[in-house]
Design a protein around this motif. Structure first.
Motif, PDB file in Angstrom:
ATOM      1  N   TRP A 524      42.989  32.977  43.030  1.00 36.14           N
ATOM      2  CA  TRP A 524      42.424  31.751  42.308  1.00 36.14           C
ATOM      3  C   TRP A 524      41.005  31.850  42.194  1.00 36.14           C
ATOM      4  CZ3 TRP A 524      45.981  28.696  46.081  1.00 36.14           C
ATOM      5  CH2 TRP A 524      47.185  28.762  45.724  1.00 36.14           C
ATOM      6  N   LEU A 525      40.077  32.315  43.355  1.00 36.26           N
ATOM      7  CA  LEU A 525      38.850  32.210  43.048  1.00 36.26           C
ATOM      8  C   LEU A 525      38.200  33.078  42.029  1.00 36.26           C
ATOM      9  CD1 LEU A 525      38.151  31.861  46.939  1.00 36.26           C
ATOM     10  CD2 LEU A 525      37.586  30.159  45.307  1.00 36.26           C
ATOM     11  N   THR A 526      38.781  34.447  41.796  1.00 35.33           N
ATOM     12  CA  THR A 526      38.177  35.454  40.942  1.00 35.33           C
ATOM     13  C   THR A 526      38.517  34.894  39.408  1.00 35.33           C
ATOM     14  OG1 THR A 526      40.176  36.863  41.327  1.00 35.33           O
ATOM     15  CG2 THR A 526      38.255  37.293  42.425  1.00 35.33           C
ATOM     16  N   ALA A 527      39.420  34.131  39.543  1.00 37.79           N
ATOM     17  CA  ALA A 527      40.035  33.694  38.192  1.00 37.79           C
ATOM     18  C   ALA A 527      39.006  32.430  37.808  1.00 37.79           C
ATOM     19  CB  ALA A 527      41.335  32.984  38.088  1.00 37.79           C
ATOM     20  N   ALA A 528      38.393  31.763  38.573  1.00 40.31           N
ATOM     21  CA  ALA A 528      37.700  30.286  38.469  1.00 40.31           C
ATOM     22  C   ALA A 528      36.195  30.924  38.378  1.00 40.31           C
ATOM     23  CB  ALA A 528      37.899  29.529  39.516  1.00 40.31           C
ATOM     24  N   ASN A 529      35.735  32.120  38.535  1.00 34.91           N
ATOM     25  CA  ASN A 529      34.357  32.367  38.792  1.00 34.91           C
ATOM     26  C   ASN A 529      34.136  33.633  37.843  1.00 34.91           C
ATOM     27  OD1 ASN A 529      33.190  30.416  40.788  1.00 34.91           O
ATOM     28  ND2 ASN A 529      34.974  30.784  41.781  1.00 34.91           N
ATOM     29  N   ARG A 530      33.566  33.645  36.815  1.00 32.49           N
ATOM     30  CA  ARG A 530      33.571  34.796  35.863  1.00 32.49           C
ATOM     31  C   ARG A 530      32.945  36.058  36.445  1.00 32.49           C
ATOM     32  NH1 ARG A 530      31.089  34.400  30.588  1.00 32.49           N
ATOM     33  NH2 ARG A 530      29.649  32.784  31.567  1.00 32.49           N
ATOM     34  N   GLU A 531      31.812  35.486  37.335  1.00 31.88           N
ATOM     35  CA  GLU A 531      30.849  36.704  37.740  1.00 31.88           C
ATOM     36  C   GLU A 531      31.238  37.180  39.121  1.00 31.88           C
ATOM     37  OE1 GLU A 531      29.197  32.605  39.251  1.00 31.88           O
ATOM     38  OE2 GLU A 531      30.557  33.400  38.036  1.00 31.88           O
ATOM     39  N   LEU A 532      32.366  36.496  39.781  1.00 27.34           N
ATOM     40  CA  LEU A 532      32.971  37.013  40.969  1.00 27.34           C
ATOM     41  C   LEU A 532      33.668  37.983  40.743  1.00 27.34           C
ATOM     42  CD1 LEU A 532      33.446  36.747  44.004  1.00 27.34           C
ATOM     43  CD2 LEU A 532      35.058  35.022  43.644  1.00 27.34           C
ATOM     44  N   GLN A 533      33.801  39.345  41.352  1.00 23.37           N
ATOM     45  CA  GLN A 533      34.446  40.599  40.949  1.00 23.37           C
ATOM     46  C   GLN A 533      35.410  41.070  42.006  1.00 23.37           C
ATOM     47  OE1 GLN A 533      34.407  42.381  37.923  1.00 23.37           O
ATOM     48  NE2 GLN A 533      32.985  40.617  37.463  1.00 23.37           N
ATOM     49  N   TRP A 534      34.951  40.397  43.260  1.00 20.65           N
ATOM     50  CA  TRP A 534      36.258  40.656  44.317  1.00 20.65           C
ATOM     51  C   TRP A 534      35.861  39.776  45.442  1.00 20.65           C
ATOM     52  CZ3 TRP A 534      35.089  42.495  49.594  1.00 20.65           C
ATOM     53  CH2 TRP A 534      36.119  42.583  50.483  1.00 20.65           C
ATOM     54  N   GLN A 535      36.849  39.215  45.965  1.00 21.57           N
ATOM     55  CA  GLN A 535      36.938  38.084  47.003  1.00 21.57           C
ATOM     56  C   GLN A 535      38.280  38.326  47.939  1.00 21.57           C
ATOM     57  OE1 GLN A 535      38.389  35.098  48.375  1.00 21.57           O
ATOM     58  NE2 GLN A 535      36.682  34.667  49.318  1.00 21.57           N
ATOM     59  N   ASP A 536      37.882  38.079  49.336  1.00 21.11           N
ATOM     60  CA  ASP A 536      38.582  38.513  50.318  1.00 21.11           C
ATOM     61  C   ASP A 536      38.580  37.147  51.355  1.00 21.11           C
ATOM     62  OD1 ASP A 536      40.856  39.989  51.977  1.00 21.11           O
ATOM     63  OD2 ASP A 536      39.522  39.695  53.374  1.00 21.11           O
ATOM     64  N   LEU A 537      39.546  36.328  51.608  1.00 24.02           N
ATOM     65  CA  LEU A 537      39.494  35.401  52.741  1.00 24.02           C
ATOM     66  C   LEU A 537      40.113  35.630  53.922  1.00 24.02           C
ATOM     67  CD1 LEU A 537      40.944  32.650  50.407  1.00 24.02           C
ATOM     68  CD2 LEU A 537      38.592  32.668  51.319  1.00 24.02           C
ATOM     69  N   PHE A 538      40.975  36.997  54.125  1.00 22.23           N
ATOM     70  CA  PHE A 538      41.898  36.893  55.150  1.00 22.23           C
ATOM     71  C   PHE A 538      41.154  37.685  56.478  1.00 22.23           C
ATOM     72  CE2 PHE A 538      45.011  39.510  57.445  1.00 22.23           C
ATOM     73  CZ  PHE A 538      45.640  38.467  57.961  1.00 22.23           C
ATOM     74  N   TYR A 539      40.312  38.836  56.184  1.00 25.35           N
ATOM     75  CA  TYR A 539      39.884  39.469  57.407  1.00 25.35           C
ATOM     76  C   TYR A 539      38.308  38.993  58.000  1.00 25.35           C
ATOM     77  CZ  TYR A 539      43.237  43.029  57.173  1.00 25.35           C
ATOM     78  OH  TYR A 539      44.481  43.915  57.243  1.00 25.35           O
ATOM     79  N   ARG A 540      38.303  39.010  59.165  1.00 25.05           N
ATOM     80  CA  ARG A 540      36.921  38.820  59.496  1.00 25.05           C
ATOM     81  C   ARG A 540      36.432  40.359  59.815  1.00 25.05           C
ATOM     82  NH1 ARG A 540      36.311  34.807  58.337  1.00 25.05           N
ATOM     83  NH2 ARG A 540      38.274  35.247  57.271  1.00 25.05           N
TER      84      ARG A 540
END
Length: 629
Positions: A524-540
């Motif tokens: 959802w986040l990469t779809a909502a932000n054109r400049e965002l190429q990779w995102q991960d919420l899960f890992y510390r």
């Protein structure tokens, strides 16, 4: 007369030894009233019983930091107890030496401790020393020692050690490294480990230890939230892990901050990282308090530009306590300050890159989101008068960027606390105010001025670093709606931002989020932000940068669990920025296709290959580092 001259000689020698312990000047070189009276401390060394070296301990290992071409800062703590109980405890027959909040008193008979140090190219740390010295420490500075080792050569590895004067009581041997000479050609890639957000009750700091076990970096950059100020249960519950924060209350006093940092420095992986690598740290907000700004913080509900007392605690005094303890315990230099809160500074790594460390939290930040005023900050987010850093630091920042390129330095690397790129979280979180107004999104004019500096001056090869968010983000740096930008090719970008996850602080979507739900949120986040190429919420975890003249390579690592001390990690994703491209490199030339182990990659795939299932946590991961014996 001989006795008088002898006493004067002793006083001069003692004062010099105190001066060389930089912590007696914390937190400001230009505000002696904020520091400790060296004369008063020196007087206690006369006719006072000497310490038995056998009863003194190097309680928290050793550390080094803020490396220059010819010098580096060395740190240790030598004390009669691991606790900080002599820092500001009132005892009978004491005199005040530092009493801004009427809580810091030390005994007349609390004799200073003499410490010798050496630094050498030999692994023993003591043979053929290139620099050495003798200093005093005392309860006035929480028994900490911080010295500058000089007469060193650029981009060279050294070893150092402390010992109690005239004894065999020695510290562990630490390893450090200077940076290349200004303007020098660097012969090999420089490797950095980037960290933020280590929360003691949320788990073990395994991420700090893995580069030590791999011996994979040259320097550590810490972007803040080195500690958290909360009491147990307010943010993290450490009972089941044996990691209840101490003192178990929200911290305010000088003793509180010293005690909290000291507890964090008992984590063995953090101790190992400090011992193995020189650190370049900067604070975020939690080193003082959640969502701080220049005149307040969320927990004290300050929303006016004034110094307000709440419950008998003055906001400015609390910040002073926090800053003082931070300077005492961290291996960083006293910056040539214009006030007592300056930490922003620059490091020139030869002609390869300049590392510009900002303070977007404490120094001179306009009012932020303190939770109940979110709508108000939303309304003023575009106000031209708002600043993340204040005009003095902002002008300095832009001058650093321009002078760096003018000198011909290959890369400009900016270390700041909060995510610089847009973070539209509306799809993922359903928030009526979709942006994070405590980050750069709440200071749009300041971000626009930064973009204008980059675009108008044609500044190239820009790498921004960030922490704070407890998640991983990789974005092209682009001035949306002002300059054309193609998210498929990255054309129109002026650099790349790498933002790392937390060492142990929880996912912003919840500590117990499933991997599937986390990856859905990332999509959802990469779809909502054109400049965002990779995102991960899960890992510390953390990420490493390898920088050479042709490219910057970023490797992100995830920690399978922080509930036990272990040395495993997951190779999550790898990215490259080629010199001159000013955007994330696309292997195909038209889309950011590729494979990642977790999260969402725009134009690519999340393919968890060769994974092992942990039945205890329900997570899948590969083992890329040896376990701790």
């Amino acid at each position: 007369m001989a006795l008088i001259l002898g006493a004067l000689s002793l006083a001069t020698t003692a004062s010099a030894a105190f001066v060389h312990n930089l912590n007696y000047f914390s937190p400001s070189l230009h505000h002696p009233s904020l520091g400790v009276s060296i004369g008063k401390v020196a007087k206690r060394s006369y006719n006072a019983p000497s310490w038995d070296p056998a009863k003194l301990n190097f309680t928290h290992g050793v550390a080094s930091g803020d490396p220059y071409e010819t010098s580096v800062i060395l740190w240790t703590r030598i004390a009669p107890t691991s606790d900080n109980d002599r820092s500001n405890v009132t005892v009978e027959g004491t005199v005040p030496l530092y009493d801004h909040d009427n809580s810091y008193y030390v005994s007349k008979s609390s004799a200073p401790i003499c410490v010798e140090w050496t630094i050498s190219a030999d692994k023993s740390g003591t043979k053929h020393p290139l620099s050495s010295g003798k200093v005093f420490t005392s309860s006035d500075v929480d028994y900490t020692v911080k010295v500058e080792a000089t007469k060193l050569k650029g981009f060279t590895t050294y070893y150092y050690q402390f010992k109690v004067c005239g004894s065999n009581n020695v510290s562990p041997v630490g390893r450090t490294k200077t940076i290349p000479a200004k303007g020098a050609k660097v012969s090999s890639p420089i490797r950095l480990a980037i960290y933020s957000c280590s929360n003691f009750p949320f788990g073990f700091f395994n991420a700090y230890g893995n580069p030590v076990r791999k011996d994979s970096v040259d320097y550590v950059v810490h972007l803040g939230d080195y500690i958290y100020e909360y009491k147990n249960g307010d943010y993290g519950w450490g009972n089941s892990l044996g990691r209840v924060p101490q003192p178990d209350k929200e911290i305010y006093s000088l003793y509180d901050y010293r005690r909290r940092i000291a507890q964090y420095r008992t984590d063995l992986d953090l101790v190992a990282s400090h011992q193995a690598f020189p650190w370049i740290p900067v604070w975020d907000d939690h080193e003082v308090s959640d969502n701080t700004w220049k005149a307040g913080a969320s927990e004290l509900n300050n929303t006016e530009d004034s110094f307000i007392k709440d419950g008998g605690v003055s906001v400015d005094q609390r910040k002073l306590n926090a800053v003082r303890a931070y300077f005492e315990w961290m291996p960083l230099r006293q910056v040539d300050m214009d006030d007592n809160l300056r930490i922003w500074r620059t490091f020139e790594f030869g002609s390869l890159f300049d590392l510009v460390m900002l303070d977007t939290r404490q120094y001179d930040r306009s009012i932020t989101d303190v939770y109940w005023n979110t709508g108000y900050v939303h309304d003023i987010a575009n106000d031209a008068g708002r600043s993340m850093m204040g005009s003095r630091q902002e002008n300095w920042f832009y001058n650093q960027l321009k002078s760096s390129q003018k000198r011909g330095t290959a890369w400009r690397v900016v270390g700041n606390q909060v995510v610089f790129s847009r973070m539209n979280e509306s799809l993922a979180l359903g928030d009526a105010n979709p942006l994070n107004y405590d980050s750069w999104d709440g200071y749009a004019a300041n971000r626009n001025r930064t973009f204008k500096t980059l675009y108008d001056n044609k500044l190239t090869n820009n790498i921004f670093l960030a922490g704070d968010s407890h998640a991983s983000w990789v974005s092209d740096l682009t001035w949306l709606d002002t300059h054309p930008y193609d998210p498929k090719t990255g054309e129109g970008s002026v650099g790349v931002e790498f933002a790392g996850s937390a060492v142990s602080s929880p996912c912003p979507a919840g500590q117990n989020i499933s991997h599937v739900a986390a990856n859905q949120g990332s999509a959802w986040l990469t779809a909502a932000n054109r400049e965002l190429q990779w995102q991960d919420l899960f890992y510390r975890g953390y990420f490493e940068l390898s920088i050479d003249y042709g490219s910057v390579n970023a490797s992100f690592f995830g920690i399978p669990t922080t509930r036990i001390r272990q040395g495993y990690e997951v190779s999550l994703a790898n990215f490259t920025v080629l010199a001159g491209e000013n955007r994330l490199h696309r292997a195909s030339g038209s889309a950011a296709v590729g494979l990642v182990e977790s999260g969402s990659l725009k134009g690519g795939k999340m393919v968890p290959t060769n994974l092992t299932h942990d039945t205890a946590t329900g997570k899948y991961f590969t083992y890329n580092a040896p376990p701790i014996a």
